[in-house]
Design an enzyme around this catalytic site. Structure first.
Site, PDB file in Angstrom:
ATOM      1  N   SER A 218      -3.785   1.910   0.129  1.00 42.21           N
ATOM      2  CA  SER A 218      -3.689   2.593   1.349  1.00 42.21           C
ATOM      3  C   SER A 218      -4.455   3.538   1.762  1.00 42.21           C
ATOM      4  O   SER A 218      -5.885   3.808   0.944  1.00 42.21           O
ATOM      5  CB  SER A 218      -2.516   3.763   0.793  1.00 42.21           C
TER       6      SER A 218
ATOM      7  N   HIS B 112       8.724   0.202   6.336  1.00 44.98           N
ATOM      8  CA  HIS B 112       7.957   1.392   5.768  1.00 44.98           C
ATOM      9  C   HIS B 112       8.916   2.087   4.631  1.00 44.98           C
ATOM     10  O   HIS B 112       8.950   3.196   4.367  1.00 44.98           O
ATOM     11  CB  HIS B 112       7.452   2.448   6.696  1.00 44.98           C
TER      12      HIS B 112
ATOM     13  N   LYS C 294       1.609  -4.601   9.792  1.00 45.94           N
ATOM     14  CA  LYS C 294       2.721  -3.937   8.899  1.00 45.94           C
ATOM     15  C   LYS C 294       3.616  -3.367   9.660  1.00 45.94           C
ATOM     16  O   LYS C 294       3.171  -2.340  10.036  1.00 45.94           O
ATOM     17  CB  LYS C 294       2.041  -3.345   7.685  1.00 45.94           C
TER      18      LYS C 294
ATOM     19  N   SER D  10       8.618  -5.052   7.676  1.00 47.20           N
ATOM     20  CA  SER D  10       8.669  -3.835   7.187  1.00 47.20           C
ATOM     21  C   SER D  10       9.178  -2.554   7.888  1.00 47.20           C
ATOM     22  O   SER D  10       8.911  -2.518   9.236  1.00 47.20           O
ATOM     23  CB  SER D  10       7.319  -3.517   6.476  1.00 47.20           C
TER      24      SER D  10
ATOM     25  N   TYR E 248      -4.211   2.837   9.312  1.00 45.97           N
ATOM     26  CA  TYR E 248      -3.572   3.747  10.379  1.00 45.97           C
ATOM     27  C   TYR E 248      -4.566   3.471  11.831  1.00 45.97           C
ATOM     28  O   TYR E 248      -5.831   3.539  11.478  1.00 45.97           O
ATOM     29  CB  TYR E 248      -2.877   4.761  10.352  1.00 45.97           C
TER      30      TYR E 248
ATOM     31  N   THR F 299      -0.862  -0.699   9.941  1.00 47.15           N
ATOM     32  CA  THR F 299       0.408  -0.082   9.773  1.00 47.15           C
ATOM     33  C   THR F 299       0.765   0.310  11.174  1.00 47.15           C
ATOM     34  O   THR F 299       0.291   1.274  11.615  1.00 47.15           O
ATOM     35  CB  THR F 299       0.708   0.826   8.947  1.00 47.15           C
TER      36      THR F 299
ATOM     37  N   PRO G 218       0.861  -1.129   0.002  1.00 42.85           N
ATOM     38  CA  PRO G 218      -0.216  -0.323  -0.019  1.00 42.85           C
ATOM     39  C   PRO G 218       0.873   1.265   0.063  1.00 42.85           C
ATOM     40  O   PRO G 218       2.017   1.364   0.999  1.00 42.85           O
ATOM     41  CB  PRO G 218      -0.703  -0.031   1.265  1.00 42.85           C
TER      42      PRO G 218
HETATM   43  C1  LIG Z   1       5.227   7.366  -1.792  1.00 40.74           C
HETATM   44  C2  LIG Z   1       4.988   6.082  -0.759  1.00 40.74           C
HETATM   45  C3  LIG Z   1       3.672   5.985   0.062  1.00 40.74           C
HETATM   46  C4  LIG Z   1       3.663   5.299   0.965  1.00 40.74           C
HETATM   47  N1  LIG Z   1       2.473   5.155   1.568  1.00 40.74           N
HETATM   48  C5  LIG Z   1       2.017   4.169   2.467  1.00 40.74           C
HETATM   49  C6  LIG Z   1       0.674   4.223   3.176  1.00 40.74           C
HETATM   50  O1  LIG Z   1       0.046   4.999   2.907  1.00 40.74           O
HETATM   51  N2  LIG Z   1       0.791   3.209   4.057  1.00 40.74           N
HETATM   52  C7  LIG Z   1       1.727   2.417   4.421  1.00 40.74           C
HETATM   53  O2  LIG Z   1       1.351   1.594   5.322  1.00 40.74           O
HETATM   54  N3  LIG Z   1       2.735   2.266   3.704  1.00 40.74           N
HETATM   55  C8  LIG Z   1       2.969   3.138   2.796  1.00 40.74           C
HETATM   56  N4  LIG Z   1       4.239   3.186   2.238  1.00 40.74           N
HETATM   57  C9  LIG Z   1       5.113   2.101   2.576  1.00 40.74           C
HETATM   58  C10 LIG Z   1       5.306   0.925   1.571  1.00 40.74           C
HETATM   59  O3  LIG Z   1       3.949   0.161   1.821  1.00 40.74           O
HETATM   60  C11 LIG Z   1       6.199  -0.152   1.631  1.00 40.74           C
HETATM   61  O4  LIG Z   1       6.372  -0.617   3.123  1.00 40.74           O
HETATM   62  C12 LIG Z   1       7.547   0.512   1.243  1.00 40.74           C
HETATM   63  O5  LIG Z   1       7.226   1.257   0.248  1.00 40.74           O
HETATM   64  C13 LIG Z   1       8.246  -0.804   0.737  1.00 40.74           C
HETATM   65  O6  LIG Z   1       9.746  -0.498   0.545  1.00 40.74           O
HETATM   66  P1  LIG Z   1      10.242  -0.279  -0.994  1.00 40.74           P
HETATM   67  O7  LIG Z   1       9.524   1.042  -1.539  1.00 40.74           O
HETATM   68  O8  LIG Z   1      11.587  -0.113  -0.881  1.00 40.74           O
HETATM   69  O9  LIG Z   1       9.781  -1.414  -1.841  1.00 40.74           O
HETATM   70  C14 LIG Z   1       4.583   4.243   1.223  1.00 40.74           C
HETATM   71  C15 LIG Z   1       5.968   4.161   0.596  1.00 40.74           C
HETATM   72  C16 LIG Z   1       6.031   5.212  -0.284  1.00 40.74           C
HETATM   73  C17 LIG Z   1       7.219   5.212  -1.034  1.00 40.74           C
HETATM   74  C1  LIG Z   2       0.332   9.623   2.006  1.00 33.86           C
HETATM   75  C2  LIG Z   2       1.359   9.286   3.366  1.00 33.86           C
HETATM   76  C3  LIG Z   2       0.882   9.871   4.449  1.00 33.86           C
HETATM   77  C4  LIG Z   2       1.674   7.920   3.241  1.00 33.86           C
HETATM   78  C5  LIG Z   2       2.680   7.282   3.858  1.00 33.86           C
HETATM   79  O1  LIG Z   2       2.761   6.596   4.758  1.00 33.86           O
HETATM   80  C6  LIG Z   2       3.986   7.664   3.667  1.00 33.86           C
HETATM   81  O2  LIG Z   2       4.583   8.540   2.772  1.00 33.86           O
HETATM   82  O3  LIG Z   2       5.076   6.835   3.718  1.00 33.86           O
END
Ligand SMILES: Cc1cc2nc3c(=O)[nH]c(=O)nc-3n(C[C@H](O)[C@H](O)[C@H](O)COP(=O)(O)O)c2cc1C
Ligand SMILES: CC(C)CC(=O)C(=O)O
Length: 322
Positions: A109, A258, A234, A256, A136, A162, A80
């Site tokens: 997400s 994040h 997560k 994870s 969240y 998360t 997500p």
């Molecule tokens: C731009 C962006 C937005 C993200 N938004 C969320 C989110 O809304 N909720 C969440 O649990 N993780 C979020 N994540 C984390 C991803 O779910 C994931 O854990 C992470 O991108 C995995 O690493 P990788 O980008 O190296 O593959 C976000 C990641 C990125 C790059």
């Molecule tokens: C839109 C953001 C609040 C999502 C997020 O979890 C992130 O940026 O890592």
């Protein structure tokens, strides 16, 4: 002059990084503070070498694994990630269609720019696909309930709670340039219009939604009382937290950090995987994300105890160039 073909995720990142405006590129690509974890997530995979056995019949290889009651095509799903509308106007709708086309599952997400109903429909119009709803812990519990009910009604198979984000990570690039989602993008699951989003800073918005007083005892039994969907946590990085997830009857964990965007200088997810997998084995599903960029990386994560991998940024880069 002909442009080179994109053949790897590194090529995809380079191509997307050329196209995206700098604020979007930095929002997608960066991690928290000194970005130690964001780099180490990928570097951890380079520490392992693959020792092949030869003269094996590989003419008929089966990469499927079961997930949420159905086989997926190979052990990879899409994490997500919020604000996919910054990469492409179709955002999460396009991601859902692509996941369905390739036979894998998708995380939605709670900061998606399209609703869970639209996202699940878009994918299922292409091919049967399962989604999970990322959540969240929220201050507004009634709104959180509405997200859960909508996700379940839309056919989501699991909640991914998360757990690593009681507050938003300190991302220097976002602070330096006062990151703000572009006008025109809404958060339909958070019930926020584009206009409402623009009325406060990104950081204040996150603070006003997210409940930093979250706890295992409060979240898990409450979620169980509300939904029949599976409950996954997560953002786990320790065997102790895997054990706690088992005690609370959770169905799965995503190892994870994040993508290095929350607390910097946490270990690479691959480095904590073996110890977490040792505790998990057979008692709770164990998946991983963070820095996975190739089939070799997936192979290594599986060899070290994960059942399935998830990726975030590669999907965003793909959206940007499509
Ligand atoms: C731009 C962006 C937005 C993200 N938004 C969320 C989110 O809304 N909720 C969440 O649990 N993780 C979020 N994540 C984390 C991803 O779910 C994931 O854990 C992470 O991108 C995995 O690493 P990788 O980008 O190296 O593959 C976000 C990641 C990125 C790059
Ligand atoms: C839109 C953001 C609040 C999502 C997020 O979890 C992130 O940026 O890592």
């Amino acid at each position: 002059m002909a442009t080179d073909k994109i053949v790897s995720i590194a090529d995809l990142q380079a191509a997307a990084s050329k196209i995206l405006p700098s604020s979007t590129r930095e929002f997608f690509n960066s991690g928290a503070t000194d970005q130690v974890t964001v780099h180490e997530n990928s570097a951890a995979y380079r520490k392992y070498r693959i020792l092949p056995r030869v003269l094996k019949d590989v003419s008929n290889v089966n990469t499927t694994i079961p997930l949420f009651g159905r086989d997926i095509a190979f052990p990879l799903c899409v994490s997500p990630a919020g604000l996919q509308g910054m990469a492409h106007p179709d955002g999460e709708l396009a991601t859902s269609r692509a996941c369905a086309k390739y036979g894998i599952n998708m995380g939605v997400s709670s900061y998606a720019n399209h609703s869970v109903e639209q996202i699940t429909t878009a994918g299922n119009e292409v091919a049967p696909i399962h989604h999970v709803m990322q959540l969240y812990s929220m201050k507004d519990r009634e709104k959180e309930k509405r997200i859960i009910r909508r996700a379940e009604a839309a056919g989501c198979k699991a909640i991914f709670l998360t757990a690593d984000s009681p507050v938003l990570g300190v991302r220097y690039n976002e602070v330096r340039k006062t990151f703000q989602p572009p006008a025109g993008l809404a958060y339909p699951m958070m019930e926020k219009t584009s206009e409402q989003i623009q009325q406060q800073s990104h950081d204040d918005g996150f603070k006003s939604f997210n409940d930093d007083s979250h706890s295992w005892a409060r979240e898990i039994p409450w979620l169980r009382s509300l939904t029949k969907m599976e409950i996954w946590i997560k953002g786990i990085l320790t065997p102790e937290d895997v054990e706690t997830a088992i005690e609370y009857g959770c169905d799965g964990v995503i190892i994870s950090n994040h993508g290095g965007r929350q607390l910097d200088e946490t270990p690479a997810t691959l480095d904590v995987l073996p110890a977490c997998a040792k505790v998990a084995r057979g008692r709770i599903r164990i998946h991983i994300d963070g820095g996975i960029r190739s089939g070799n990386d997936i192979f290594k994560a599986l060899a070290l105890g994960a059942e399935c991998c998830w990726v975030g940024r590669p999907m965003l880069w793909g959206l940007a160039v499509s």
